[in-house]
Design a protein around this motif. Sequence first.
Motif, PDB file in Angstrom:
ATOM      1  N   GLU A  63       0.843  -1.200   0.000  1.00 30.98           N
ATOM      2  CA  GLU A  63       0.000   0.000   0.000  1.00 30.98           C
ATOM      3  C   GLU A  63       0.881   1.254   0.000  1.00 30.98           C
ATOM      4  O   GLU A  63       0.647   2.197  -0.758  1.00 30.98           O
ATOM      5  CB  GLU A  63      -0.893  -0.033   1.248  1.00 30.98           C
ATOM      6  N   ALA A  64       1.931   1.247   0.837  1.00 35.30           N
ATOM      7  CA  ALA A  64       2.860   2.387   0.894  1.00 35.30           C
ATOM      8  C   ALA A  64       3.578   2.553  -0.445  1.00 35.30           C
ATOM      9  O   ALA A  64       3.754   3.676  -0.929  1.00 35.30           O
ATOM     10  CB  ALA A  64       3.864   2.186   2.032  1.00 35.30           C
ATOM     11  N   ILE A  71       9.927   1.225   1.138  1.00 35.11           N
ATOM     12  CA  ILE A  71       9.532   0.407   2.287  1.00 35.11           C
ATOM     13  C   ILE A  71      10.679  -0.495   2.720  1.00 35.11           C
ATOM     14  O   ILE A  71      11.578  -0.814   1.945  1.00 35.11           O
ATOM     15  CB  ILE A  71       8.283  -0.463   1.978  1.00 35.11           C
ATOM     16  N   THR A  72      10.623  -0.888   3.990  1.00 33.18           N
ATOM     17  CA  THR A  72      11.454  -1.975   4.502  1.00 33.18           C
ATOM     18  C   THR A  72      10.509  -2.908   5.234  1.00 33.18           C
ATOM     19  O   THR A  72       9.766  -2.491   6.123  1.00 33.18           O
ATOM     20  CB  THR A  72      12.548  -1.470   5.454  1.00 33.18           C
ATOM     21  N   TRP A  73      10.529  -4.173   4.827  1.00 32.80           N
ATOM     22  CA  TRP A  73       9.616  -5.167   5.386  1.00 32.80           C
ATOM     23  C   TRP A  73      10.387  -6.141   6.276  1.00 32.80           C
ATOM     24  O   TRP A  73      11.469  -6.579   5.915  1.00 32.80           O
ATOM     25  CB  TRP A  73       8.934  -5.903   4.231  1.00 32.80           C
ATOM     26  N   GLN A  85      13.296   0.354  -2.785  1.00 39.99           N
ATOM     27  CA  GLN A  85      13.480   1.785  -2.993  1.00 39.99           C
ATOM     28  C   GLN A  85      13.048   2.073  -4.428  1.00 39.99           C
ATOM     29  O   GLN A  85      13.617   1.519  -5.374  1.00 39.99           O
ATOM     30  CB  GLN A  85      14.946   2.161  -2.750  1.00 39.99           C
ATOM     31  N   LEU A  86      12.032   2.901  -4.566  1.00 42.20           N
ATOM     32  CA  LEU A  86      11.464   3.149  -5.889  1.00 42.20           C
ATOM     33  C   LEU A  86      12.402   3.946  -6.782  1.00 42.20           C
ATOM     34  O   LEU A  86      12.397   3.790  -7.994  1.00 42.20           O
ATOM     35  CB  LEU A  86      10.113   3.857  -5.750  1.00 42.20           C
ATOM     36  N   GLU A  87      13.233   4.786  -6.168  1.00 44.42           N
ATOM     37  CA  GLU A  87      14.199   5.583  -6.931  1.00 44.42           C
ATOM     38  C   GLU A  87      15.599   5.100  -6.593  1.00 44.42           C
ATOM     39  O   GLU A  87      16.216   5.568  -5.651  1.00 44.42           O
ATOM     40  CB  GLU A  87      14.071   7.065  -6.559  1.00 44.42           C
ATOM     41  N   GLY A  88      16.098   4.137  -7.333  1.00 41.10           N
ATOM     42  CA  GLY A  88      17.430   3.615  -7.063  1.00 41.10           C
ATOM     43  C   GLY A  88      18.501   4.445  -7.742  1.00 41.10           C
ATOM     44  O   GLY A  88      18.215   5.399  -8.467  1.00 41.10           O
TER      45      GLY A  88
END
Length: 132
Positions: A63-64, A71-73, A85-88
């Motif tokens: 969701e985030a 996120i870190t799960w 990380q969406l922007e690597g």
Amino acid sequence: MGMFPFELVRLSDFENEVRIVVQSAMGDAFWEAKIEITSLFVKGSTLLVLSRPKLEAWAHALEALSLGQAITWMQTDRGPTVSVQLEGERDCPEVVVEDESISMVTVRIPIALEDGWIADNQARIRCFIENL
């Protein structure tokens, strides 16, 4: 229950892939799973125990991600953590798998995730939880 193995998480492009495959149930509240990493450079896997709270945390993490947040799960648990990380650094998302507690190895993989990857993983977690 004939749902195992079940591919719970799939983050992939044509070269690199991070998968979490649930292998079996360990009673009613825990599931044995495996994180599998495949790239042109590195290939590896580590075992993982999933619980209902971890499954729910993954649903919240997706969701985030859908809102554009990194996120870190499983950060608070012993065992591996998975970060997205969406922007690597390489102009595409990066997936980081850290296995601090056992092997002390961290793997960072750039993955050019395809459109619809969040919805695909949301469908996977929904399907798994509905069949518990």
